[in-house]
Design a protein around this motif. Structure first.
Motif, PDB file in Angstrom:
ATOM      1  N   GLY A 227       0.756  -1.207   0.101  1.00 45.94           N
ATOM      2  CA  GLY A 227       0.007  -0.023  -0.040  1.00 45.94           C
ATOM      3  C   GLY A 227       1.046   1.205  -0.217  1.00 45.94           C
ATOM      4  O   GLY A 227       0.440   2.371   0.255  1.00 45.94           O
ATOM      5  N   ILE A 228       2.484   1.202  -0.654  1.00 43.10           N
ATOM      6  CA  ILE A 228       2.883   2.362  -0.435  1.00 43.10           C
ATOM      7  C   ILE A 228       2.931   2.756  -1.667  1.00 43.10           C
ATOM      8  O   ILE A 228       2.974   1.952  -2.888  1.00 43.10           O
ATOM      9  CB  ILE A 228       4.393   1.839   0.087  1.00 43.10           C
ATOM     10  CG1 ILE A 228       4.541   1.351   1.469  1.00 43.10           C
ATOM     11  CG2 ILE A 228       5.617   2.939  -0.027  1.00 43.10           C
ATOM     12  CD1 ILE A 228       5.913   0.893   1.850  1.00 43.10           C
ATOM     13  N   ASN A 229       2.969   4.132  -2.094  1.00 43.37           N
ATOM     14  CA  ASN A 229       3.001   4.597  -3.453  1.00 43.37           C
ATOM     15  C   ASN A 229       4.509   4.116  -4.100  1.00 43.37           C
ATOM     16  O   ASN A 229       5.406   4.221  -3.420  1.00 43.37           O
ATOM     17  CB  ASN A 229       3.128   6.140  -3.359  1.00 43.37           C
ATOM     18  CG  ASN A 229       1.584   6.638  -3.234  1.00 43.37           C
ATOM     19  OD1 ASN A 229       0.701   5.979  -3.215  1.00 43.37           O
ATOM     20  ND2 ASN A 229       1.513   7.992  -3.107  1.00 43.37           N
ATOM     21  N   VAL A 230       4.448   3.816  -5.416  1.00 46.22           N
ATOM     22  CA  VAL A 230       5.726   3.494  -6.198  1.00 46.22           C
ATOM     23  C   VAL A 230       6.048   4.729  -6.649  1.00 46.22           C
ATOM     24  O   VAL A 230       5.665   5.206  -7.426  1.00 46.22           O
ATOM     25  CB  VAL A 230       5.245   2.471  -7.270  1.00 46.22           C
ATOM     26  CG1 VAL A 230       6.348   2.003  -8.059  1.00 46.22           C
ATOM     27  CG2 VAL A 230       4.596   1.123  -6.641  1.00 46.22           C
ATOM     28  N   CYS A 231       7.552   4.535  -6.558  1.00 46.49           N
ATOM     29  CA  CYS A 231       8.390   5.830  -7.544  1.00 46.49           C
ATOM     30  C   CYS A 231       9.439   4.847  -8.167  1.00 46.49           C
ATOM     31  O   CYS A 231      10.288   4.467  -7.580  1.00 46.49           O
ATOM     32  CB  CYS A 231       9.002   6.573  -6.260  1.00 46.49           C
ATOM     33  SG  CYS A 231      10.014   7.776  -6.816  1.00 46.49           S
ATOM     34  N   SER A 232       9.107   5.013  -9.475  1.00 48.30           N
ATOM     35  CA  SER A 232      10.190   4.289 -10.443  1.00 48.30           C
ATOM     36  C   SER A 232      10.268   5.029 -11.794  1.00 48.30           C
ATOM     37  O   SER A 232       9.230   5.303 -12.429  1.00 48.30           O
ATOM     38  CB  SER A 232       9.742   2.813 -10.397  1.00 48.30           C
ATOM     39  OG  SER A 232      10.635   2.006 -11.110  1.00 48.30           O
ATOM     40  N   GLY A 233      11.443   5.241 -12.217  1.00 46.73           N
ATOM     41  CA  GLY A 233      11.634   5.789 -13.464  1.00 46.73           C
ATOM     42  C   GLY A 233      13.203   5.226 -14.020  1.00 46.73           C
ATOM     43  O   GLY A 233      13.383   4.048 -13.843  1.00 46.73           O
ATOM     44  N   GLY A 234      13.807   6.165 -14.493  1.00 48.90           N
ATOM     45  CA  GLY A 234      15.091   5.772 -15.054  1.00 48.90           C
ATOM     46  C   GLY A 234      16.280   6.798 -15.216  1.00 48.90           C
ATOM     47  O   GLY A 234      15.871   8.016 -15.005  1.00 48.90           O
ATOM     48  N   ILE A 235      17.258   6.577 -15.918  1.00 51.58           N
ATOM     49  CA  ILE A 235      18.381   7.425 -16.185  1.00 51.58           C
ATOM     50  C   ILE A 235      18.518   7.148 -17.735  1.00 51.58           C
ATOM     51  O   ILE A 235      18.592   6.297 -18.302  1.00 51.58           O
ATOM     52  CB  ILE A 235      19.673   6.871 -15.526  1.00 51.58           C
ATOM     53  CG1 ILE A 235      19.386   6.876 -14.117  1.00 51.58           C
ATOM     54  CG2 ILE A 235      20.599   8.029 -15.801  1.00 51.58           C
ATOM     55  CD1 ILE A 235      20.525   6.252 -13.264  1.00 51.58           C
ATOM     56  N   ILE A 236      18.486   8.739 -18.565  1.00 50.07           N
ATOM     57  CA  ILE A 236      18.883   8.528 -19.857  1.00 50.07           C
ATOM     58  C   ILE A 236      20.195   8.898 -19.964  1.00 50.07           C
ATOM     59  O   ILE A 236      20.591   9.794 -19.188  1.00 50.07           O
ATOM     60  CB  ILE A 236      17.916   9.409 -20.556  1.00 50.07           C
ATOM     61  CG1 ILE A 236      17.942  10.698 -20.236  1.00 50.07           C
ATOM     62  CG2 ILE A 236      16.504   8.511 -20.645  1.00 50.07           C
ATOM     63  CD1 ILE A 236      17.029  11.846 -21.390  1.00 50.07           C
ATOM     64  N   GLY A 237      21.207   8.504 -20.936  1.00 57.49           N
ATOM     65  CA  GLY A 237      22.420   8.965 -21.052  1.00 57.49           C
ATOM     66  C   GLY A 237      23.297   8.087 -20.996  1.00 57.49           C
ATOM     67  O   GLY A 237      24.628   8.383 -20.717  1.00 57.49           O
ATOM     68  N   LEU A 238      23.008   6.712 -20.603  1.00 58.02           N
ATOM     69  CA  LEU A 238      23.761   5.620 -20.244  1.00 58.02           C
ATOM     70  C   LEU A 238      24.502   4.824 -21.467  1.00 58.02           C
ATOM     71  O   LEU A 238      25.053   3.991 -21.122  1.00 58.02           O
ATOM     72  CB  LEU A 238      23.210   4.571 -19.402  1.00 58.02           C
ATOM     73  CG  LEU A 238      22.356   5.207 -18.043  1.00 58.02           C
ATOM     74  CD1 LEU A 238      21.295   3.826 -17.550  1.00 58.02           C
ATOM     75  CD2 LEU A 238      23.080   5.397 -17.128  1.00 58.02           C
ATOM     76  N   GLY A 239      24.400   5.532 -22.762  1.00 59.30           N
ATOM     77  CA  GLY A 239      24.540   4.882 -23.598  1.00 59.30           C
ATOM     78  C   GLY A 239      23.673   4.077 -24.535  1.00 59.30           C
ATOM     79  O   GLY A 239      23.987   3.339 -25.442  1.00 59.30           O
ATOM     80  N   GLU A 240      22.307   4.192 -23.686  1.00 57.97           N
ATOM     81  CA  GLU A 240      21.356   3.043 -24.676  1.00 57.97           C
ATOM     82  C   GLU A 240      21.049   3.908 -25.791  1.00 57.97           C
ATOM     83  O   GLU A 240      21.084   5.187 -26.042  1.00 57.97           O
ATOM     84  CB  GLU A 240      20.256   3.325 -23.262  1.00 57.97           C
ATOM     85  CG  GLU A 240      19.222   4.523 -23.413  1.00 57.97           C
ATOM     86  CD  GLU A 240      19.946   5.691 -22.694  1.00 57.97           C
ATOM     87  OE1 GLU A 240      19.403   6.921 -22.548  1.00 57.97           O
ATOM     88  OE2 GLU A 240      21.012   5.370 -22.060  1.00 57.97           O
ATOM     89  N   ALA A 241      20.054   3.273 -26.425  1.00 54.77           N
ATOM     90  CA  ALA A 241      19.375   3.607 -27.766  1.00 54.77           C
ATOM     91  C   ALA A 241      17.934   4.133 -27.597  1.00 54.77           C
ATOM     92  O   ALA A 241      17.634   4.021 -26.385  1.00 54.77           O
ATOM     93  CB  ALA A 241      19.342   2.460 -28.752  1.00 54.77           C
ATOM     94  N   GLU A 242      17.513   4.903 -28.465  1.00 63.78           N
ATOM     95  CA  GLU A 242      16.258   5.516 -28.124  1.00 63.78           C
ATOM     96  C   GLU A 242      15.077   4.432 -27.907  1.00 63.78           C
ATOM     97  O   GLU A 242      14.301   4.485 -27.001  1.00 63.78           O
ATOM     98  CB  GLU A 242      15.537   6.355 -29.516  1.00 63.78           C
ATOM     99  CG  GLU A 242      16.287   7.503 -29.371  1.00 63.78           C
ATOM    100  CD  GLU A 242      15.869   8.510 -30.585  1.00 63.78           C
ATOM    101  OE1 GLU A 242      15.113   8.082 -31.413  1.00 63.78           O
ATOM    102  OE2 GLU A 242      15.978   9.755 -30.493  1.00 63.78           O
ATOM    103  N   GLU A 243      15.187   3.126 -28.561  1.00 61.26           N
ATOM    104  CA  GLU A 243      14.221   2.053 -28.294  1.00 61.26           C
ATOM    105  C   GLU A 243      14.424   1.582 -26.844  1.00 61.26           C
ATOM    106  O   GLU A 243      13.394   1.105 -26.300  1.00 61.26           O
ATOM    107  CB  GLU A 243      14.727   0.988 -28.975  1.00 61.26           C
ATOM    108  CG  GLU A 243      14.619   1.242 -30.611  1.00 61.26           C
ATOM    109  CD  GLU A 243      15.453   1.978 -31.358  1.00 61.26           C
ATOM    110  OE1 GLU A 243      16.655   2.375 -30.636  1.00 61.26           O
ATOM    111  OE2 GLU A 243      15.142   2.228 -32.475  1.00 61.26           O
ATOM    112  N   ASP A 244      15.515   1.862 -26.168  1.00 58.49           N
ATOM    113  CA  ASP A 244      15.610   1.420 -24.689  1.00 58.49           C
ATOM    114  C   ASP A 244      14.972   2.364 -23.631  1.00 58.49           C
ATOM    115  O   ASP A 244      14.416   2.047 -22.889  1.00 58.49           O
ATOM    116  CB  ASP A 244      16.882   1.356 -24.300  1.00 58.49           C
ATOM    117  CG  ASP A 244      17.747   0.375 -24.984  1.00 58.49           C
ATOM    118  OD1 ASP A 244      17.374  -0.900 -24.562  1.00 58.49           O
ATOM    119  OD2 ASP A 244      18.982   0.490 -25.782  1.00 58.49           O
ATOM    120  N   ARG A 245      15.095   3.690 -24.404  1.00 55.45           N
ATOM    121  CA  ARG A 245      14.099   4.693 -23.553  1.00 55.45           C
ATOM    122  C   ARG A 245      12.624   4.178 -23.561  1.00 55.45           C
ATOM    123  O   ARG A 245      11.774   4.496 -22.626  1.00 55.45           O
ATOM    124  CB  ARG A 245      14.496   6.073 -23.993  1.00 55.45           C
ATOM    125  CG  ARG A 245      15.828   6.425 -23.806  1.00 55.45           C
ATOM    126  CD  ARG A 245      16.380   7.857 -24.453  1.00 55.45           C
ATOM    127  NE  ARG A 245      17.409   8.157 -24.183  1.00 55.45           N
ATOM    128  CZ  ARG A 245      18.295   9.201 -24.633  1.00 55.45           C
ATOM    129  NH1 ARG A 245      17.473  10.119 -25.144  1.00 55.45           N
ATOM    130  NH2 ARG A 245      19.609   9.295 -24.440  1.00 55.45           N
TER     131      ARG A 245
END
Length: 381
Positions: A227-245
């Motif tokens: 019952g806790i709110n979820v806080c989850s996202g990510g980091i861009i600029g790790l060398g990933e492709a746009e498909e990974d974003r």
């Protein structure tokens, strides 16, 4: 016989109709326009396909920005921005190999491992943050998980209770959790738990090898079940492709319930980490990510997080327009630099932003307040 005036009027009418047709065709051909209209009329959905999200992400940038702003204005008070403070309560010495993180014991970044901060020091920092306008206080500990840390975990439960009693939202990021620990954090009054997925499932092994993607998702499941709110996202600029974003957003947007908070971080490359030479993220990449997140998860708080220090006030204004409605304030974000307090105050004034008050789930707040009253009554008796 037509007069010159009538011929000109006819030509003008045709030109207007042609322009209108062209604009309508452009509007409907943009995936951002189509999906924004759907989000406004139907609300959040969890059955997104990856191709649908990619088509939104790939929309012309100005179109994406405009329609992200439309959804934002529909789902939120568009001028409200929450100010949050993130404190590293246990710094360095982490056994994980996250390739972006200066707190990993595997990398020589000049950061010395420290013990858990004392209750007095943490509460002092929380009080200072509240006085500076923060309504959410986030505590981060550089651990892989909380297994075998009973003493420290119990201390953190006390920190959570005390800060919650100050009238602030409380968030923690302590690594992987066990189911019972999530329950205990909920009882202590925790508002949200942060556990980022970082990137797509496919690119994830290029960034971290000591914790699996499924382990991260399991922690989110335990948090949600408690019952806790979820806080989850990510980091861009790790060398990933746009498909990974796109893949990251797809995973988040197809969870049984969207995260209440979606932090979008831009990598701040730290010397000594494997990603120290990564090229800085450009503002257009950030805007595209924020606007897409806003359209596919309309009710989430989209948090303009790490990396904001590199963006000017006009650049940050674009992020708020695209749909971001939260920032971190204070001198540091765990161990990396953050924006100047006075500069943030000026930005709020210039852009006409208003601080967002803390918000709590009514049912959870009532339960917590009842327990607090009961505890107070028993102690006074």
């Amino acid at each position: 016989m037509f007069s010159v005036r009538s011929v000109l009027a006819l030509q003008l009418r045709r030109s207007i109709l042609l322009l209108h047709s062209s604009c309508s065709s452009y509007s409907t051909s943009s995936a951002a326009a189509v999906q924004a209209e759907r989000a406004i009329s139907e609300g959040p959905r969890n059955d997104w396909t990856q191709d649908e999200i990619k088509s939104v992400y790939d929309s012309p940038l100005l179109d994406l920005l405009f329609h992200g702003a439309q959804v934002h204005r529909h789902a939120h008070n568009f001028r409200e921005v929450q100010q949050c403070t993130l404190l590293s309560i246990k710094t360095g010495g982490c056994s994980e190999d996250c390739s972006y993180c200066p707190q990993s014991s595997r990398y020589d970044t000049g950061l010395k491992a420290q013990k858990l901060m004392t209750k007095e020091a943490v509460l002092q920092a929380a009080t200072k943050a509240k006085e500076a306008g923060s309504t959410r206080f986030c505590m981060g500990a550089a651990w892989r998980d909380t297994v075998g840390r009973k003493t420290n975990f119990n201390q953190i439960l006390e920190y959570v209770k005390e800060i919650r009693d100050m009238g602030m939202e409380v968030c923690c990021t302590l690594g992987m959790l066990e189911k019972q620990q999530a329950v205990e954090l909920k009882k202590a009054g925790l508002t949200a738990y942060n556990h980022n997925l970082d990137t797509s499932r496919e690119y994830y092994p290029n960034v971290i090898t000591t914790r699996t993607y499924d382990e991260r998702l399991e922690t989110l499941e335990f948090v949600r079940d408690a019952g806790i709110n979820v806080c989850s996202g990510g980091i861009i600029g790790l060398g990933e492709a746009e498909e990974d974003r796109v893949g990251l957003l797809h995973t988040l947007a197809t969870l049984p319930s969207h995260p209440e908070s979606v932090p979008i971080n831009a990598l701040l490359a730290v010397k000594g980490t494997p990603l120290q030479d990564q090229k800085p993220v450009e503002i257009w990449e950030m805007v595209r990510m924020i606007a897409t997140a806003r359209i596919v998860m309309p009710k989430a708080m989209v948090r303009l997080s790490a990396g904001r220090v590199r963006f000017s006030m006009p650049e940050q204004a674009l992020c708020f327009l695209a749909g971001a409605n939260s920032i971190f304030t204070g001198e540091k974000l765990l161990t990396t630099p953050n924006n100047d307090f006075d500069a943030d105050q000026l930005m709020f004034k210039v852009l006409g932003l208003t601080p967002k008050a803390p918000s709590f789930d009514d049912a959870a707040a009532n339960v917590y307040e009842a327990e607090a009253c009961e505890k107070a009554a028993s102690s006074s008796g």
